[in-house]
Design a protein around this motif. Sequence first.
Motif, PDB file in Angstrom:
ATOM      1  N   ALA A   1     -79.634 -45.972   1.898  1.00  0.00           N
ATOM      2  CA  ALA A   1     -80.939 -44.665   1.197  1.00  0.00           C
ATOM      3  C   ALA A   1     -80.311 -44.518   0.111  1.00  0.00           C
ATOM      4  CB  ALA A   1     -80.183 -43.417   2.492  1.00  0.00           C
ATOM      5  N   ALA A   2     -79.476 -44.649  -0.635  1.00  0.00           N
ATOM      6  CA  ALA A   2     -78.654 -44.137  -1.920  1.00  0.00           C
ATOM      7  C   ALA A   2     -80.004 -45.275  -3.377  1.00  0.00           C
ATOM      8  CB  ALA A   2     -77.747 -44.407  -2.287  1.00  0.00           C
TER       9      ALA A   2
ATOM     10  N   ILE B   1     -84.401 -44.717  -2.567  1.00  0.00           N
ATOM     11  CA  ILE B   1     -84.147 -43.187  -3.327  1.00  0.00           C
ATOM     12  C   ILE B   1     -84.426 -43.663  -4.658  1.00  0.00           C
ATOM     13  CG2 ILE B   1     -83.336 -41.205  -3.497  1.00  0.00           C
ATOM     14  CD1 ILE B   1     -82.651 -40.882  -1.130  1.00  0.00           C
TER      15      ILE B   1
ATOM     16  N   ARG C   1     -88.135 -38.714   1.032  1.00  0.00           N
ATOM     17  CA  ARG C   1     -87.168 -37.532   2.157  1.00  0.00           C
ATOM     18  C   ARG C   1     -86.950 -37.928   3.574  1.00  0.00           C
ATOM     19  NH1 ARG C   1     -91.954 -34.256  -0.425  1.00  0.00           N
ATOM     20  NH2 ARG C   1     -90.875 -32.891  -1.668  1.00  0.00           N
TER      21      ARG C   1
ATOM     22  N   ARG D   1     -86.664 -41.274   3.253  1.00  0.00           N
ATOM     23  CA  ARG D   1     -84.822 -42.028   3.450  1.00  0.00           C
ATOM     24  C   ARG D   1     -83.586 -41.373   4.124  1.00  0.00           C
ATOM     25  NH1 ARG D   1     -85.749 -47.672   1.773  1.00  0.00           N
ATOM     26  NH2 ARG D   1     -87.208 -47.849   1.067  1.00  0.00           N
ATOM     27  N   ALA D   2     -84.281 -40.185   3.248  1.00  0.00           N
ATOM     28  CA  ALA D   2     -82.760 -39.019   3.307  1.00  0.00           C
ATOM     29  C   ALA D   2     -82.517 -38.496   4.763  1.00  0.00           C
ATOM     30  CB  ALA D   2     -83.104 -37.713   2.304  1.00  0.00           C
ATOM     31  N   ARG D   3     -83.523 -37.990   4.980  1.00  0.00           N
ATOM     32  CA  ARG D   3     -83.701 -37.368   6.632  1.00  0.00           C
ATOM     33  C   ARG D   3     -83.376 -38.342   7.558  1.00  0.00           C
ATOM     34  NH1 ARG D   3     -88.193 -35.928   6.505  1.00  0.00           N
ATOM     35  NH2 ARG D   3     -88.986 -37.361   8.033  1.00  0.00           N
TER      36      ARG D   3
ATOM     37  N   GLY E   1     -79.261 -37.008   5.965  1.00  0.00           N
ATOM     38  CA  GLY E   1     -78.974 -36.147   4.418  1.00  0.00           C
ATOM     39  C   GLY E   1     -80.386 -35.295   3.972  1.00  0.00           C
ATOM     40  N   THR E   2     -80.700 -34.482   3.110  1.00  0.00           N
ATOM     41  CA  THR E   2     -81.542 -33.705   2.804  1.00  0.00           C
ATOM     42  C   THR E   2     -82.314 -34.422   1.434  1.00  0.00           C
ATOM     43  OG1 THR E   2     -80.325 -32.314   1.497  1.00  0.00           O
ATOM     44  CG2 THR E   2     -81.771 -31.863   3.860  1.00  0.00           C
ATOM     45  N   LEU E   3     -83.291 -34.024   0.850  1.00  0.00           N
ATOM     46  CA  LEU E   3     -83.573 -34.679  -0.738  1.00  0.00           C
ATOM     47  C   LEU E   3     -84.779 -33.696  -1.076  1.00  0.00           C
ATOM     48  CD1 LEU E   3     -84.580 -37.665  -2.027  1.00  0.00           C
ATOM     49  CD2 LEU E   3     -86.587 -36.425  -2.201  1.00  0.00           C
TER      50      LEU E   3
ATOM     51  N   ALA F   1     -80.599 -35.803  -3.892  1.00  0.00           N
ATOM     52  CA  ALA F   1     -80.758 -35.765  -2.225  1.00  0.00           C
ATOM     53  C   ALA F   1     -78.844 -35.987  -2.132  1.00  0.00           C
ATOM     54  CB  ALA F   1     -80.836 -37.375  -1.911  1.00  0.00           C
TER      55      ALA F   1
ATOM     56  N   LEU G   1     -76.869 -36.590   0.696  1.00  0.00           N
ATOM     57  CA  LEU G   1     -76.108 -37.660   1.860  1.00  0.00           C
ATOM     58  C   LEU G   1     -74.830 -37.519   2.227  1.00  0.00           C
ATOM     59  CD1 LEU G   1     -77.827 -41.200   0.211  1.00  0.00           C
ATOM     60  CD2 LEU G   1     -78.955 -39.510   1.596  1.00  0.00           C
TER      61      LEU G   1
END
Length: 814
Positions: free
Chosen positions: A283-284, A287, A345, A347-349, A353-355, A369, A371
């Motif tokens: 995810a990182a 993003i 969003r 990807r983070a979800r 996590g949140t973004l 973000a 995570l």
Amino acid sequence: MKRQDDRLIPVLLMCAQVVVWPGAALVRGDVPSASVLLVAALVAGSVTAALFLRRTRPVAAFVLVAVACALGAGPLPTGAMAVLGTAGVALALFTVAAERDTFTSVLCVVALAVWQLLYGLSLHGISERDGLDLVLTALLYATACGAGLLVRRSRRARRAVEQRLKRAESERHRLPAAERRRMERELHDVSAHHLTAVVVTAGAALGLRDRRPELADEALRFAVETGREVTRALGAVRAPSPSREELPSPRERLLDLAAGFRRLGGPVDCEIDALPDGAVADAAYGIVREALTNAARYAPGARTRVLCRYGDTRTDVVVTSAAPPAGATAHGAGLGGGRGQAFLRSRAREAGGTLTSGPTADGGWEVRAALPGRTAAPVEWSVPRSHRLAQVTAATGLVLQPLLPTLVIRAEETSNGTQVSAGVLFALLAAAQAVALLWLRRAPRTARAVLFGLAPLWPVAMAAGGYTGPVLLPPGLSMLATCAVLAADAARAAAVGPPAAVGPPAAGNRPGVFPRSVGPVAAVAVHAAAASAAVLGRGTAVPGWVVVAGTTAGACLAAGAAHRVGTLRGRRDRAARGTREERLAAWTEEAVRDAWAERRRIAAGLETTVLARTADMVAEAEAGRLDATAERAREALAAMRALLDTVREGEAERALRPQPTLQALDLLAHQSRATGRDVEIRLTDRVPEHLPTAVDLAAYHAAETVLATGGEEPAVVELDVDGGTLTLTATGVPGAAGPAVRERLAARVTALDGTLTTGPAGTVRLRLPLAPGATAGTVPEGAHGGPAPRDAPDGLPPDVTPAAEQGDEEKRER
């Protein structure tokens, strides 16, 4: 989880104390004085009130109960604190062990035992005879603490299992949609980072054709290289590699990504911590890549800062771009499809996590973000060192309290004899047994030998200490530790199940553990001999053979009871594990099949649109037609966007779901990791892209079967082709050696004339010939990467089996 009323047990203990004293004294006609009754009522009320709060304040309740019982032991007669001073303190200690960490629990029980030892020494000295009450009290406290620790461990294991099942159930519904979103994101990335670059490069070369004609050749070469890269990238989208061993580390990938954007002319500063492989790292990376792409599109030349901090509780990913320099032209501002922020969003979800994103005060743009970090799962409360130091200081102060003369409640004459009491000897033997139990897992043979060697020393301690109490009580206490070992062995053997007919030795016979029949027989012989020696040493009118027969029968009953209790516990654990594994296997199979159907549906549209137009773009570029190359690139980009728009229009029909093949191993590994188990898939370079359908299906279902056996240790599935034979080796799957799993694997292997072997440390190896009747030296066409087609009927995709074949496959699976 509902708990019973915390007031019930303390009230029952107080009632039992009233029955013992003053109830028994009143029956005998001994009426206590009013002052004594008042003190007893105050102590009993304090203890009961403290026990009411044992769940919320376990340590404070434990200290209050111990202090109240100690203060009441002085002015009250014998028996006035018999129940509350033993069972009440044990209940408080049990609650501490069940609700707090292991360090606090062990500190409390050790402090209490040492305090009582010093208290007894200060009152009676070290040579009091028959000090067995000290051993019994210490045994009670150790049992209460051990039971509390077991309850806490069982609760943690139960919560972990419930959490794993919850994650698996949610992943069952999420995996198909996640696979659809993954392919959608990857297709978007291909269009944003490859086809867009071709359009921009070709357009710039056409605009500068008169002034810089050499740019046309560079644009054509770039189109050819990029077109081939698009073909490779789309192939990876259709069939991503399940192996992660050749990938660079997440930090290296992020640094390479930033270096690539620096080569495009954008200054990028990086502060990136090391990240472990997994969903957070993926995810990182996604993003940061999307944020840098947007910065290059809308703010070319602006300084960008990438920050990635990996912490215990969270991982912060921040990409901040400054305002674009004055006069900078954003050539790619109109090339976006409008989905970038939504993909960020998502990807983070999906990573948990949140973004958030938005403009900065200086006119730039920031993507932030949050995570999960190292401790994404619930963990025990972390205690600082200062708190531990305070605990040890307080415990030391309480332990040394009996040595202060001003706090001695009752003074008695101490014996000046030189003989050591039996209680001290029993305490030393019990401590040695406790140490042996602590070493049981690390050195099982040595621990059992020590326990069996200590059993004959109890009659010796009885004689040396002049013990005059019940003769069978010390030998009975010595057998408690052995019964605990026998129960643990029986539980472990029953949890593993009956040994397989073929394969490695059963769990009870593995190195480091006595065979199942040797342990109970040795325990009965040793303890029967010790009990007989104790009885005959004291002297008795009963014949010796009767004593030996009686002690042997008693030892057999104790060992049999321990073995029965352990067996029942192991069977219950095995049944619960089997039910859990069945649910996980069913959910995994359903999730992978649905996700595989989604992948095949999208890949079918990809092959007929984008890949065809990309091939036309490469052909035009190789022919040297720049105008046509730019037009084909725009058509490919438009086809990609049209495919993205139609991805969510429908899902594959469940009745037409294709059977998963080895190309679905990444989905199987993803589903297994989502349930909390680390699974790694390794494919060597010798494994061809196309395998015979029967071998492909059998190999996938074999991998699915061995991974469905459960377990907490990491599992590795490796596939290799050598001499016309596909070899599947699975390690870290001890449950695959069971008879039920072996039977299922053998049914698949035998149908293809393959072989199945199991090795130590949970290793399973399957060998499947790539052609029916092929020998070890025969290599069929396509075994080393050739174009051998799958045995699919006409009119069906290569990896879609007919409905009748799927029905037969499902019947064989059942």
